[in-house]
Scaffold this motif. Structure first.
Motif, mmCIF file in Angstrom:
data_model
loop_
_atom_site.group_PDB
_atom_site.id
_atom_site.type_symbol
_atom_site.label_atom_id
_atom_site.label_comp_id
_atom_site.label_asym_id
_atom_site.label_seq_id
_atom_site.Cartn_x
_atom_site.Cartn_y
_atom_site.Cartn_z
ATOM 1 N N PHE A 288 8.725 -14.293 10.200
ATOM 2 C CA PHE A 288 8.946 -13.381 9.073
ATOM 3 C C PHE A 288 10.220 -12.584 9.323
ATOM 4 O O PHE A 288 10.270 -11.758 10.208
ATOM 5 N N THR A 289 11.253 -12.887 8.563
ATOM 6 C CA THR A 289 12.510 -12.148 8.702
ATOM 7 C C THR A 289 12.795 -11.435 7.395
ATOM 8 O O THR A 289 12.674 -12.010 6.314
ATOM 9 N N ASP A 290 13.149 -10.173 7.510
ATOM 10 C CA ASP A 290 13.438 -9.370 6.331
ATOM 11 C C ASP A 290 14.516 -8.364 6.704
ATOM 12 O O ASP A 290 14.644 -7.976 7.860
ATOM 13 N N VAL A 291 15.299 -7.950 5.714
ATOM 14 C CA VAL A 291 16.345 -6.973 5.988
ATOM 15 C C VAL A 291 15.711 -5.664 6.447
ATOM 16 O O VAL A 291 16.114 -5.065 7.433
ATOM 17 N N PHE A 292 14.684 -5.228 5.718
ATOM 18 C CA PHE A 292 13.943 -4.025 6.093
ATOM 19 C C PHE A 292 12.475 -4.419 6.197
ATOM 20 O O PHE A 292 11.784 -4.486 5.195
ATOM 21 N N PRO A 293 12.009 -4.755 7.407
ATOM 22 C CA PRO A 293 10.616 -5.193 7.522
ATOM 23 C C PRO A 293 9.658 -4.090 7.099
ATOM 24 O O PRO A 293 9.710 -2.978 7.616
ATOM 25 N N SER A 294 8.830 -4.388 6.109
ATOM 26 C CA SER A 294 7.921 -3.376 5.599
ATOM 27 C C SER A 294 6.511 -3.927 5.535
ATOM 28 O O SER A 294 6.278 -5.133 5.636
ATOM 29 N N PHE A 295 5.574 -3.019 5.354
ATOM 30 C CA PHE A 295 4.161 -3.376 5.259
ATOM 31 C C PHE A 295 3.908 -4.263 4.045
ATOM 32 O O PHE A 295 3.202 -5.265 4.126
ATOM 33 N N PHE A 296 4.516 -3.931 2.914
ATOM 34 C CA PHE A 296 4.296 -4.698 1.692
ATOM 35 C C PHE A 296 4.970 -6.060 1.760
ATOM 36 O O PHE A 296 4.477 -7.025 1.190
ATOM 37 N N GLY A 297 6.077 -6.142 2.464
ATOM 38 C CA GLY A 297 6.710 -7.441 2.675
ATOM 39 C C GLY A 297 5.822 -8.361 3.476
ATOM 40 O O GLY A 297 5.754 -9.561 3.223
ATOM 41 N N THR A 298 5.117 -7.796 4.447
ATOM 42 C CA THR A 298 4.177 -8.586 5.254
ATOM 43 C C THR A 298 3.025 -9.073 4.383
ATOM 44 O O THR A 298 2.591 -10.217 4.506
ATOM 45 N N LEU A 299 2.508 -8.206 3.495
ATOM 46 C CA LEU A 299 1.412 -8.606 2.607
ATOM 47 C C LEU A 299 1.839 -9.692 1.629
ATOM 48 O O LEU A 299 1.007 -10.459 1.152
ATOM 49 N N ASN A 300 3.123 -9.745 1.319
ATOM 50 C CA ASN A 300 3.627 -10.683 0.315
ATOM 51 C C ASN A 300 3.899 -12.070 0.888
ATOM 52 O O ASN A 300 4.394 -12.938 0.193
ATOM 53 N N ARG A 301 3.565 -12.305 2.146
ATOM 54 C CA ARG A 301 3.882 -13.590 2.784
ATOM 55 C C ARG A 301 3.080 -14.742 2.233
ATOM 56 O O ARG A 301 3.548 -15.875 2.232
ATOM 57 N N GLY A 302 1.855 -14.500 1.819
ATOM 58 C CA GLY A 302 1.040 -15.607 1.313
ATOM 59 C C GLY A 302 -0.248 -15.078 0.735
ATOM 60 O O GLY A 302 -0.583 -13.910 0.903
ATOM 61 N N PRO A 303 -0.987 -15.934 0.051
ATOM 62 C CA PRO A 303 -2.204 -15.467 -0.619
ATOM 63 C C PRO A 303 -3.288 -14.983 0.350
ATOM 64 O O PRO A 303 -4.006 -14.047 0.048
ATOM 65 N N MET A 304 -3.390 -15.612 1.528
ATOM 66 C CA MET A 304 -4.458 -15.233 2.444
ATOM 67 C C MET A 304 -4.240 -13.851 3.053
ATOM 68 O O MET A 304 -5.192 -13.132 3.321
ATOM 69 N N THR A 305 -2.984 -13.484 3.280
ATOM 70 C CA THR A 305 -2.704 -12.185 3.898
ATOM 71 C C THR A 305 -3.226 -11.053 3.021
ATOM 72 O O THR A 305 -3.912 -10.151 3.506
#
Length: 53
Positions: free
Chosen positions: A5-22
């Motif tokens: 998971f690479t993001d410019v600003f790693p955030s909690f919501f970005g992590t949740l948006n990775r896939g349906p199961m998360t």
């Protein structure tokens, strides 16, 4: 399901948006599991005959 998971600003919501199961696992942990706890604790109160608060 789990990849890097690479993001410019790693955030909690970005992590949740990775896939349906998360999101599903997160919501079940936050909402559904406490509902079971509340249900069984209220059921015990009713069986003991305690008055409402």
């Amino acid at each position: 399901m789990i990849e890097a998971f690479t993001d410019v600003f790693p955030s909690f919501f970005g992590t949740l948006n990775r896939g349906p199961m998360t999101l599903t696992i997160f919501l079940h942990t936050l909402i559904v599991l406490p509902m079971f706890f509340i249900y069984f604790s209220e059921k015990k109160k009713i069986e003991r005959g305690e008055p409402d608060e």
